[in-house]
Every structure is written in structure tokens, then in C-alpha cells.
Design an enzyme around this catalytic site. Structure first.
Site, PDB file in Angstrom:
ATOM      1  N   SER A  68      65.596 -32.213 -54.830  1.00 27.95           N
ATOM      2  CA  SER A  68      66.084 -32.924 -55.963  1.00 27.95           C
ATOM      3  C   SER A  68      65.230 -34.150 -56.493  1.00 27.95           C
ATOM      4  O   SER A  68      65.710 -35.228 -56.804  1.00 27.95           O
ATOM      5  CB  SER A  68      67.515 -33.760 -55.473  1.00 27.95           C
ATOM      6  OG  SER A  68      68.178 -32.722 -54.998  1.00 27.95           O
ATOM      7  N   ASN A  93      58.549 -24.860 -58.706  1.00 28.94           N
ATOM      8  CA  ASN A  93      59.111 -23.673 -58.195  1.00 28.94           C
ATOM      9  C   ASN A  93      60.609 -23.150 -58.949  1.00 28.94           C
ATOM     10  O   ASN A  93      61.433 -23.832 -58.996  1.00 28.94           O
ATOM     11  CB  ASN A  93      59.459 -24.017 -56.898  1.00 28.94           C
ATOM     12  CG  ASN A  93      60.347 -22.699 -55.921  1.00 28.94           C
ATOM     13  OD1 ASN A  93      60.145 -21.578 -56.721  1.00 28.94           O
ATOM     14  ND2 ASN A  93      60.727 -22.895 -54.864  1.00 28.94           N
ATOM     15  N   TRP A  94      60.158 -21.995 -59.823  1.00 30.06           N
ATOM     16  CA  TRP A  94      61.309 -21.807 -60.544  1.00 30.06           C
ATOM     17  C   TRP A  94      62.546 -20.818 -60.019  1.00 30.06           C
ATOM     18  O   TRP A  94      63.558 -20.532 -60.459  1.00 30.06           O
ATOM     19  CB  TRP A  94      60.747 -20.790 -61.703  1.00 30.06           C
ATOM     20  CG  TRP A  94      59.976 -21.632 -62.735  1.00 30.06           C
ATOM     21  CD1 TRP A  94      59.421 -23.174 -62.631  1.00 30.06           C
ATOM     22  CD2 TRP A  94      58.999 -21.254 -63.894  1.00 30.06           C
ATOM     23  NE1 TRP A  94      58.659 -23.527 -63.482  1.00 30.06           N
ATOM     24  CE2 TRP A  94      58.269 -22.339 -64.401  1.00 30.06           C
ATOM     25  CE3 TRP A  94      58.961 -19.918 -64.396  1.00 30.06           C
ATOM     26  CZ2 TRP A  94      57.526 -22.254 -65.491  1.00 30.06           C
ATOM     27  CZ3 TRP A  94      58.071 -19.757 -65.757  1.00 30.06           C
ATOM     28  CH2 TRP A  94      57.320 -20.753 -66.157  1.00 30.06           C
ATOM     29  N   LYS A  95      62.202 -20.543 -58.569  1.00 28.02           N
ATOM     30  CA  LYS A  95      63.041 -19.728 -57.901  1.00 28.02           C
ATOM     31  C   LYS A  95      63.651 -18.434 -58.681  1.00 28.02           C
ATOM     32  O   LYS A  95      62.633 -17.945 -59.675  1.00 28.02           O
ATOM     33  CB  LYS A  95      64.257 -20.455 -57.494  1.00 28.02           C
ATOM     34  CG  LYS A  95      63.845 -21.964 -56.807  1.00 28.02           C
ATOM     35  CD  LYS A  95      64.851 -22.541 -56.060  1.00 28.02           C
ATOM     36  CE  LYS A  95      64.370 -23.973 -55.475  1.00 28.02           C
ATOM     37  NZ  LYS A  95      65.194 -24.669 -54.665  1.00 28.02           N
ATOM     38  N   HIS A 114      59.397 -21.492 -47.747  1.00 29.47           N
ATOM     39  CA  HIS A 114      60.228 -22.242 -48.063  1.00 29.47           C
ATOM     40  C   HIS A 114      61.813 -22.109 -47.614  1.00 29.47           C
ATOM     41  O   HIS A 114      61.724 -20.937 -47.010  1.00 29.47           O
ATOM     42  CB  HIS A 114      60.534 -21.742 -49.919  1.00 29.47           C
ATOM     43  CG  HIS A 114      61.237 -22.700 -50.589  1.00 29.47           C
ATOM     44  ND1 HIS A 114      62.721 -22.676 -50.300  1.00 29.47           N
ATOM     45  CD2 HIS A 114      61.082 -23.526 -51.557  1.00 29.47           C
ATOM     46  CE1 HIS A 114      63.180 -23.635 -50.980  1.00 29.47           C
ATOM     47  NE2 HIS A 114      62.340 -24.197 -51.846  1.00 29.47           N
ATOM     48  N   GLU A 128      64.600 -21.576 -48.310  1.00 31.82           N
ATOM     49  CA  GLU A 128      65.355 -20.652 -48.521  1.00 31.82           C
ATOM     50  C   GLU A 128      64.902 -19.341 -48.135  1.00 31.82           C
ATOM     51  O   GLU A 128      65.863 -18.380 -47.701  1.00 31.82           O
ATOM     52  CB  GLU A 128      65.502 -20.488 -50.326  1.00 31.82           C
ATOM     53  CG  GLU A 128      66.343 -21.513 -50.676  1.00 31.82           C
ATOM     54  CD  GLU A 128      66.022 -22.118 -51.898  1.00 31.82           C
ATOM     55  OE1 GLU A 128      65.388 -21.254 -52.845  1.00 31.82           O
ATOM     56  OE2 GLU A 128      66.282 -23.276 -52.208  1.00 31.82           O
ATOM     57  N   GLU A 185      59.965 -30.542 -47.640  1.00 31.98           N
ATOM     58  CA  GLU A 185      61.331 -30.476 -48.459  1.00 31.98           C
ATOM     59  C   GLU A 185      62.339 -30.570 -47.213  1.00 31.98           C
ATOM     60  O   GLU A 185      62.687 -29.395 -46.713  1.00 31.98           O
ATOM     61  CB  GLU A 185      61.234 -29.154 -49.030  1.00 31.98           C
ATOM     62  CG  GLU A 185      60.254 -29.084 -50.320  1.00 31.98           C
ATOM     63  CD  GLU A 185      60.473 -27.826 -51.144  1.00 31.98           C
ATOM     64  OE1 GLU A 185      60.347 -28.034 -52.258  1.00 31.98           O
ATOM     65  OE2 GLU A 185      60.846 -26.981 -50.858  1.00 31.98           O
ATOM     66  N   GLY A 188      68.354 -28.859 -53.917  1.00 28.20           N
ATOM     67  CA  GLY A 188      69.407 -28.533 -54.795  1.00 28.20           C
ATOM     68  C   GLY A 188      70.598 -29.379 -54.758  1.00 28.20           C
ATOM     69  O   GLY A 188      71.762 -28.837 -55.168  1.00 28.20           O
ATOM     70  N   GLY A 220      64.929 -27.421 -59.738  1.00 30.61           N
ATOM     71  CA  GLY A 220      65.869 -27.835 -60.583  1.00 30.61           C
ATOM     72  C   GLY A 220      65.082 -28.370 -62.091  1.00 30.61           C
ATOM     73  O   GLY A 220      65.107 -27.890 -63.034  1.00 30.61           O
TER      74      GLY A 220
HETATM   75  P1  13P Z   1      65.243 -29.032 -56.143  1.00 32.65           P
HETATM   76  O1  13P Z   1      64.251 -29.836 -56.630  1.00 32.65           O
HETATM   77  O2  13P Z   1      66.402 -28.167 -57.187  1.00 32.65           O
HETATM   78  O3  13P Z   1      65.938 -29.926 -55.137  1.00 32.65           O
HETATM   79  O4  13P Z   1      64.580 -27.801 -55.446  1.00 32.65           O
HETATM   80  C1  13P Z   1      63.486 -28.137 -54.472  1.00 32.65           C
HETATM   81  C2  13P Z   1      62.821 -26.936 -54.058  1.00 32.65           C
HETATM   82  O5  13P Z   1      63.290 -26.306 -53.163  1.00 32.65           O
HETATM   83  C3  13P Z   1      61.328 -26.838 -54.566  1.00 32.65           C
HETATM   84  O6  13P Z   1      60.633 -25.851 -53.901  1.00 32.65           O
END
Ligand code: 13P
Length: 254
Positions: free
Chosen positions: A211, A9-11, A93, A95, A165, A171, A233
Site C-alpha cells: 500500500s 508489480n502490475w500483477k 511474492h 501471493e 512486503e 492491497g 496498485g
Molecule cells: P500494493 O501496493 O497494491 O499493496 O501491492 C504491493 C505489492 O504486492 C507489490 O508487489
């Protein structure tokens, strides 16, 4: 044997040049036949990536709206995503839940719209720290799944993937321990048994996210009910992502 998946997931990261370079690198990785690699780039870049590299790696959008068309400025519909030949969509997600107030009911509509357009849903669930601290995480996630996903028919459910998650691990550099991840993943599989039966549950892929990186992936992916990862990340750096893909390949032998 159920499919192992490593998803990135590149966000809202990367320039177009960086995204092209990363996607190209991923197309050149060695991936075992029983492993699936999927990336979720910023939507605007997807068509370029698919066209330039002949769609060699599956792609999904990080979001889409459940309504087919209309006055929803700034949104793209599931149908528009499907029109572009895109394979999958991330739904729920944390977020999106946190910053865009997406509720379980709204996510249920997204799940239905994704399936109506033959898009594979990667459905995210997970508890905030406050819920974990009072030991209510299993109930919390069970409720998310019941309210947004478990209404599906068995046929449709099998076109989805669940990514657990824990919000406190996203993150933050904090990762769920293998015990914490396995507890939740085993619980999710047991709820799938309750709703859809043992055969579907046994063949269903459940990913871990939060993470996940080259130093902890092998322990997490070795958990019996963890079938790969949804990576944030560490998916932005080819050398890290390559290791995660290699670890996922390794777990196909577990
Ligand atoms: P991180 O791996 O940066 O913690 O993010 C996880 C994530 O939100 C994948 O969708």
C-alpha cells in the site's frame, strides 16, 4: 551510495492496450541517473512492450519456474525468461507463497535458477498479520531470508534485491508505519552484515512494498534503510507512479 529503485508489480491487471499505454508513459518520465525503474507486467505482454519501446525501461516477470524445461504445464522457465532478454524476476511474492504454496525451499531453487540464467532476483519477504501480532515478525523474515537467499555467494547475492512486503499491508490500504518499516529494514541490513559484511550491506538496496502510494511514499522513502519501493496498485496509474518515481529521485539526496 546505494541504488534507489522504484519497481511496479502490475500483477494480473491491465489489458494489452492499457499495458502499452502505461509502459509508454513510464518511458517518458524523468528519472534521475541514480534511480532505477523496473516494471513487472503480465509475462505475455513483456515482449511487445520491450520491442515497441526499445526496452527503454527494465522489465521482469512476476514468476518463473526453477526447472530448465519439461512437463510443467502453464509454467515458464528462468532460461526462457532470459532467452527473451528480460532483466529480472520477482521471487517469493506473498501471493505466490499463499495461493500457489511456494515454500522457502522451492524459492531457494528459484533464486539459484534465476542467478544461473543471469536474471536479477527481486526477492520478496514479509510476515502475515498473525505473526506481527505475536511480535515474531523479525524472526519470521530472518528465517525466510536464511532459507531462500543467504546461501548465495557474496557475488551472487549482490545481484539480488530484497523487497520487504508485510502481507497485512498488501492491497489493504494499511501501510507499515515508518517505525515498523525502518525496524525491519534495519534488521534485514544487519543480517546482511552478519552474512556478507558491512560493505556489501551498505551498498545493498532494500525496497518496501505494501500500500505504498503518493501520500505515504515520501515518509517511507525517507527512512534511512528504505531504498525505494515495490509498488502494486499505485503502479497501475501513471500519475501515481510518476509521483513515486519523483519521490525516489528525491531520496537520492538523503
Ligand atoms: P500494493 O501496493 O497494491 O499493496 O501491492 C504491493 C505489492 O504486492 C507489490 O508487489
Amino acid at each position: 551510495m546505494r541504488k534507489k529503485i522504484v519497481a511496479g508489480n502490475w500483477k494480473m491487471n491491465l489489458s494489452l492496450v492499457e499495458a502499452v499505454e502505461l509502459y509508454q508513459g513510464i518511458t517518458e518520465l524523468t528519472v534521475a541517473p541514480q534511480v532505477e525503474v523496473v516494471v513487472f507486467p503480465p509475462s505475455l505482454f513483456i515482449d511487445r512492450l520491450m520491442t515497441q519501446f526499445l526496452h527503454r525501461i527494465k522489465v521482469g516477470t512476476q514468476n518463473a519456474h526453477p526447472v530448465t524445461s519439461g512437463a510443467f504445464t502453464g509454467e515458464i522457465s528462468m532460461q526462457q525468461v532470459a532467452d527473451m532478454g528480460i532483466d529480472a524476476v520477482l521471487i517469493g511474492h506473498s501471493e505466490r507463497r499463499q495461493y500457489f504454496n511456494e515454500t522457502n525451499e522451492f524459492l531457494r531453487q528459484k533464486v539459484d535458477a534465476a542467478l544461473a540464467n543471469n536474471l536479477r532476483s527481486f526477492f520478496c519477504c514479509g510476515e502475515p498479520l498473525k505473526v506481527r501480532e505475536v511480535n515474531d515478525h523479525l524472526n519470521f523474515v530472518k528465517n525466510q531470508l536464511h532459507e531462500s537467499l543467504f546461501h548465495l555467494s557474496a557475488e551472487d547475492f549482490q545481484k539480488t534485491v530484497i523487497a520487504y512486503e508485510p502481507i497485512w499491508a498488501i492491497g489493504t490500504g494499511l501501510t507499515a508505519s515508518t517505525e515498523q518499516a525502518e525496524e525491519m529494514h534495519a534488521a534485514i541490513r544487519s543480517w546482511i552484515v552478519d552474512v556478507y559484511g558491512a560493505t556489501i550491506a551498505e551498498n545493498y538496496s532494500i525496497l518496501y512494498g505494501g500500500s505504498c502510494n503518493p501520500s505515504n511514499a515520501s515518509a517511507l522513502f525517507a527512512c534511512p534503510n528504505v531504498d525505494g519501493g515495490l509498488i502494486g496498485g499505485a503502479a497501475l496509474k501513471l500519475s501515481d507512479f510518476e509521483i513515486l518515481v519523483a519521490e525516489t529521485t528525491w531520496i537520492t539526496s538523503k
